[in-house]
Motif scaffolding. Structure first.
Motif, PDB file in Angstrom:
ATOM      1  N   ALA A 119       4.138  16.355  61.656  1.00 16.37           N
ATOM      2  CA  ALA A 119       5.192  15.346  60.807  1.00 16.37           C
ATOM      3  C   ALA A 119       6.540  15.908  60.431  1.00 16.37           C
ATOM      4  CB  ALA A 119       4.439  14.936  59.884  1.00 16.37           C
ATOM      5  N   SER A 120       7.152  16.983  61.079  1.00 16.28           N
ATOM      6  CA  SER A 120       8.169  17.503  60.587  1.00 16.28           C
ATOM      7  C   SER A 120       9.094  16.365  60.934  1.00 16.28           C
ATOM      8  CB  SER A 120       8.702  18.820  61.567  1.00 16.28           C
ATOM      9  OG  SER A 120       7.767  19.875  60.774  1.00 16.28           O
ATOM     10  N   CYS A 121       9.078  15.866  61.821  1.00 15.00           N
ATOM     11  CA  CYS A 121      10.095  14.643  62.512  1.00 15.00           C
ATOM     12  C   CYS A 121      10.283  13.447  61.348  1.00 15.00           C
ATOM     13  CB  CYS A 121       9.615  13.944  63.679  1.00 15.00           C
ATOM     14  SG  CYS A 121       8.006  13.613  63.832  1.00 15.00           S
ATOM     15  N   ALA A 122       9.093  13.143  60.861  1.00 11.41           N
ATOM     16  CA  ALA A 122       8.911  12.101  59.902  1.00 11.41           C
ATOM     17  C   ALA A 122       9.561  12.540  58.492  1.00 11.41           C
ATOM     18  CB  ALA A 122       7.535  11.544  59.867  1.00 11.41           C
ATOM     19  N   ILE A 123       9.294  13.795  58.081  1.00  9.18           N
ATOM     20  CA  ILE A 123       9.734  14.190  56.860  1.00  9.18           C
ATOM     21  C   ILE A 123      11.224  14.091  56.797  1.00  9.18           C
ATOM     22  CG2 ILE A 123       9.998  16.284  55.347  1.00  9.18           C
ATOM     23  CD1 ILE A 123       7.081  16.928  56.490  1.00  9.18           C
ATOM     24  N   VAL A 124      11.939  14.383  57.867  1.00  8.00           N
ATOM     25  CA  VAL A 124      13.363  14.599  57.931  1.00  8.00           C
ATOM     26  C   VAL A 124      14.085  13.249  58.033  1.00  8.00           C
ATOM     27  CG1 VAL A 124      13.481  17.034  58.427  1.00  8.00           C
ATOM     28  CG2 VAL A 124      13.418  15.277  60.348  1.00  8.00           C
ATOM     29  N   CYS A 125      13.393  12.276  58.820  1.00 12.89           N
ATOM     30  CA  CYS A 125      13.861  10.942  59.223  1.00 12.89           C
ATOM     31  C   CYS A 125      14.602  10.310  57.897  1.00 12.89           C
ATOM     32  CB  CYS A 125      12.971  10.043  59.735  1.00 12.89           C
ATOM     33  SG  CYS A 125      13.867   8.598  60.258  1.00 12.89           S
TER      34      CYS A 125
ATOM     35  N   ALA B 164      19.377  12.120  65.181  1.00 10.78           N
ATOM     36  CA  ALA B 164      18.531  13.269  66.093  1.00 10.78           C
ATOM     37  C   ALA B 164      18.250  14.523  64.924  1.00 10.78           C
ATOM     38  CB  ALA B 164      19.448  13.822  67.138  1.00 10.78           C
ATOM     39  N   LEU B 165      18.069  14.211  63.540  1.00 10.75           N
ATOM     40  CA  LEU B 165      17.466  15.078  62.874  1.00 10.75           C
ATOM     41  C   LEU B 165      16.076  15.400  63.308  1.00 10.75           C
ATOM     42  CD1 LEU B 165      18.947  13.938  59.405  1.00 10.75           C
ATOM     43  CD2 LEU B 165      19.492  16.093  60.648  1.00 10.75           C
ATOM     44  N   CYS B 166      15.261  14.378  63.424  1.00 12.73           N
ATOM     45  CA  CYS B 166      13.954  14.517  64.028  1.00 12.73           C
ATOM     46  C   CYS B 166      13.864  15.468  65.260  1.00 12.73           C
ATOM     47  CB  CYS B 166      13.214  13.349  64.329  1.00 12.73           C
ATOM     48  SG  CYS B 166      14.082  12.334  65.451  1.00 12.73           S
ATOM     49  N   VAL B 167      14.668  15.308  66.323  1.00 13.57           N
ATOM     50  CA  VAL B 167      14.877  15.998  67.554  1.00 13.57           C
ATOM     51  C   VAL B 167      14.852  17.619  67.126  1.00 13.57           C
ATOM     52  CG1 VAL B 167      16.076  16.659  69.654  1.00 13.57           C
ATOM     53  CG2 VAL B 167      15.660  14.117  68.943  1.00 13.57           C
ATOM     54  N   GLU B 168      16.039  17.830  66.107  1.00 12.33           N
ATOM     55  CA  GLU B 168      16.028  19.051  65.657  1.00 12.33           C
ATOM     56  C   GLU B 168      14.938  19.880  64.980  1.00 12.33           C
ATOM     57  OE1 GLU B 168      18.395  21.200  66.756  1.00 12.33           O
ATOM     58  OE2 GLU B 168      19.445  19.517  67.739  1.00 12.33           O
ATOM     59  N   ALA B 169      13.989  19.064  64.097  1.00  8.18           N
ATOM     60  CA  ALA B 169      13.050  19.403  63.421  1.00  8.18           C
ATOM     61  C   ALA B 169      11.787  19.526  64.237  1.00  8.18           C
ATOM     62  CB  ALA B 169      12.928  18.357  62.422  1.00  8.18           C
ATOM     63  N   CYS B 170      11.629  18.880  65.243  1.00 10.47           N
ATOM     64  CA  CYS B 170      10.406  18.879  65.825  1.00 10.47           C
ATOM     65  C   CYS B 170      10.431  20.429  66.766  1.00 10.47           C
ATOM     66  CB  CYS B 170      10.385  17.983  67.159  1.00 10.47           C
ATOM     67  SG  CYS B 170       8.903  18.275  68.069  1.00 10.47           S
ATOM     68  N   PRO B 171       9.203  21.345  66.511  1.00 14.65           N
ATOM     69  CA  PRO B 171       8.895  22.671  66.954  1.00 14.65           C
ATOM     70  C   PRO B 171       8.578  22.492  68.351  1.00 14.65           C
ATOM     71  CG  PRO B 171       7.154  21.834  65.369  1.00 14.65           C
ATOM     72  CD  PRO B 171       7.946  20.801  65.399  1.00 14.65           C
TER      73      PRO B 171
ATOM     74  N   ALA C 179      13.281  13.008  72.025  1.00 14.69           N
ATOM     75  CA  ALA C 179      14.649  13.143  72.566  1.00 14.69           C
ATOM     76  C   ALA C 179      15.411  11.837  72.314  1.00 14.69           C
ATOM     77  CB  ALA C 179      14.477  13.524  74.240  1.00 14.69           C
ATOM     78  N   LEU C 180      16.699  11.925  72.402  1.00 17.28           N
ATOM     79  CA  LEU C 180      17.501  10.746  72.249  1.00 17.28           C
ATOM     80  C   LEU C 180      17.429  10.029  73.627  1.00 17.28           C
ATOM     81  CD1 LEU C 180      20.651  11.547  70.108  1.00 17.28           C
ATOM     82  CD2 LEU C 180      18.545  10.072  69.414  1.00 17.28           C
TER      83      LEU C 180
END
Length: 76
Positions: A55-61, A17-24, A29-30
């Motif tokens: 791409a914040s989600c992709a960066i933190v995955c 869920a790092l991507c969930v948190e990073a998405c503005p 969602a899980l």
């Protein structure tokens, strides 16, 4: 206006869920009910239309499960 399209490799996703948190824009969602072959609740895109392609989600995955593509918004 540019938008984004998120592609998730659900079989590699471990549900951290790092991507969930990073998405503005709360695009991700899980999955509350579905799991992948490894037994993890994977990430899905219930609000895909909100994606801005940052791409914040992709960066933190940590497992490189996410790809983001920039798209042009359709007319109409």
């Amino acid at each position: 206006m540019n938008k984004g399209a998120v592609v998730i490799n659900t079989e590699r996703c471990k549900g951290c869920a790092l991507c969930v948190e990073a998405c503005p824009k709360d695009v991700l969602a899980l999955s509350p009910l579905r799991v992948n072959m490894s037994g993890y609740h994977y990430v899905e895109t219930p609000n895909a239309e909100r994606c801005i392609g940052c791409a914040s989600c992709a960066i933190v995955c940590p497992d490189a499960c996410i790809e983001v593509y920039r798209t042009k918004a359709g007319k109409g």
